[in-house]
Design a protein around this motif. Structure first.
Motif, short mmCIF file in Angstrom:
data_model
loop_
_atom_site.label_atom_id
_atom_site.label_comp_id
_atom_site.label_asym_id
_atom_site.label_seq_id
_atom_site.Cartn_x
_atom_site.Cartn_y
_atom_site.Cartn_z
N UNK A 63 -65.61 5.34 101.54
CA UNK A 63 -66.75 6.79 101.70
C UNK A 63 -66.08 7.41 101.60
N UNK A 64 -66.22 8.00 100.65
CA UNK A 64 -65.45 10.00 100.18
C UNK A 64 -66.16 11.01 101.20
N UNK A 65 -65.57 11.61 101.53
CA UNK A 65 -65.55 13.04 101.81
C UNK A 65 -65.78 14.37 101.47
N UNK A 66 -66.87 15.07 101.21
CA UNK A 66 -66.27 16.18 100.67
C UNK A 66 -67.64 17.01 101.83
N UNK A 67 -67.56 18.71 101.79
CA UNK A 67 -68.31 19.50 103.00
C UNK A 67 -69.31 20.49 101.87
N UNK A 68 -70.17 20.81 103.31
CA UNK A 68 -71.06 21.95 102.79
C UNK A 68 -70.83 22.73 103.91
#
Length: 204
Positions: A168-173
């Motif tokens: 489960x990969x986290x990027x941010x908007x």
């Protein structure tokens, strides 16, 4: 400084949470926190559409209220939504009732059973109670895109070096992440597809 992979003690502290999906399948799960906002979320949606990838967006309720057209586009294009509180609250600094009320305010907009606590932290009592009604989703790979001290190249490297089956990969908007996301996201998607991974959305 942040840890790209979660340290073991966190998994012990929060047994209710999901940190990684099935490690025996080559599926990976792209997630975004904190939006939707006009400065970056539409760009991300354009990128995902171009790459034919679906993702899971953990949305802040007040941002949904401010930018309903972006939120509706997200849904219309087949992405999945999670609850990220109404005001991006820190659980450990918030009384339980206030925290739950804030989550419920966001829930009126998201209507999902996926939840991720802002900052990846909350009181144990809060997590235990939330685990009764929500699938609490943490991460296996934290790209660090929000960190002003890392370069776009390092953000990209964090993603591709640590991703594995079930990640489960986290990027941010959000505003802080814009430069790193615009560099690392499309390159990461291309690389991971080349490695044979299948992008999936989290199942509510």
């Amino acid at each position: 400084m942040h840890f790209v992979r979660p340290i073991f003690i966190l998994k012990y502290i929060y047994p209710e949470a999901i940190w990684r999906e099935d490690k025996n399948k080559n599926n990976i799960y792209l997630t975004f926190d904190d939006g939707p906002i006009p400065e970056i979320t539409p760009w991300i949606l354009d990128c995902l559409k171009e790459k034919n990838v679906k993702a899971t967006f953990f949305c802040v309720g007040e941002n949904i209220k401010k930018h309903p057209e972006i939120f509706n586009r997200l849904l219309d294009e087949g992405h999945v939504v999670g609850n990220h509180t109404y005001n991006h609250l820190r659980g450990w600094n918030t009384e339980n009732k206030d925290y739950f009320d804030n989550i419920n305010q966001c829930q009126d907009l998201t209507r999902t059973n996926l939840f991720r606590p802002p900052y990846g932290r909350a009181r144990k009592s809060q997590m235990k109670e939330l685990g009764k009604d929500f699938k609490i989703v943490m991460w296996d790979v934290l790209t660090g895109d929000y960190d002003q001290e890392i370069t776009p190249q390092q953000c990209y490297k964090n993603c591709i070096d640590k991703t594995r089956n079930g990640s489960i990969i986290v990027f941010h908007d959000n505003i802080k992440a814009i430069n790193n996301v615009k560099y690392a996201l499309p390159k990461s998607i291309d690389y991971l597809i080349e490695q044979g991974y299948q992008f999936k959305t989290l199942v509510p």
